[in-house]
Design a protein around this motif. Sequence first.
Motif, short mmCIF file in Angstrom:
data_model
loop_
_atom_site.label_atom_id
_atom_site.label_comp_id
_atom_site.label_asym_id
_atom_site.label_seq_id
_atom_site.Cartn_x
_atom_site.Cartn_y
_atom_site.Cartn_z
N LYS A 108 0.83 -1.19 0.00
CA LYS A 108 0.00 0.00 0.00
C LYS A 108 0.87 1.25 0.00
O LYS A 108 1.91 1.30 0.61
N LYS A 109 0.39 2.27 -0.66
CA LYS A 109 1.11 3.53 -0.70
C LYS A 109 1.08 4.18 0.68
O LYS A 109 0.04 4.22 1.33
N ARG A 110 2.21 4.68 1.12
CA ARG A 110 2.30 5.31 2.42
C ARG A 110 1.52 6.61 2.46
O ARG A 110 1.52 7.37 1.50
#
Length: 221
Positions: free
Chosen positions: A6-8
């Motif tokens: 997942k994108k931070r």
Amino acid sequence: MTSSSKKRTIDRMYIISEYMNYTLEHDGYPKSVYKFCKDIRIKEEEFYKFFGSIESINKSIWSMFFSTTIDAMTKNNEYASFNSREKMLTLFYTLFEMLTLNRSYVLFTLKQSDLPFKNLKQLQGLRIHLKDFAASLIEEDNEEKQFKFTKNPVSVFSEGAWLQFLFLLKFWIDDESPSFEKTDVAIEKSVNTIFDLFDNTPLNNVLDFGKFLWKEKIMSN
């Protein structure tokens, strides 16, 4: 293909978490915002959206401890019915539970300088929050008192609450008891003593608290 990672989300809490981990892993503060951002792989402009300097993070962490403590307290349905003494006890118990969860960082950051006052500078925001909390308690109590001469001085009480916290912080730092049980005892005795002083019934608890401190001093020598 969907990425498995997942994108931070780069927000205030993310930076604080990375900062606390960084200081412990490197046994020191970042030398600069540039170095810190490079190590945690974010852009400097992302950092500056939330903080103006490395020092401002230190202060924000202590304010975060307090705000998280208040959130946890107020989620308890019974908290609203507590009297001032019970609310102050709840605050200190919960706040020191929060500090215990982050004990490694707290001990690290409070021992960075040989000058105690320099280490305490980061507590400026916490001091304001804690004094405001204590002031609100005594103001609520004063509203219930009919005569002015029976009302307690708000500034004295709020400053006393801050000095009380500093005493308990030092006690907790030195506490080696299981689950910091002695700190819990110190919280109970100190809060009860302060409120008894303001209720004009101090003698027994003041003496009891004094005996407790004396015993701890003897045992630690």
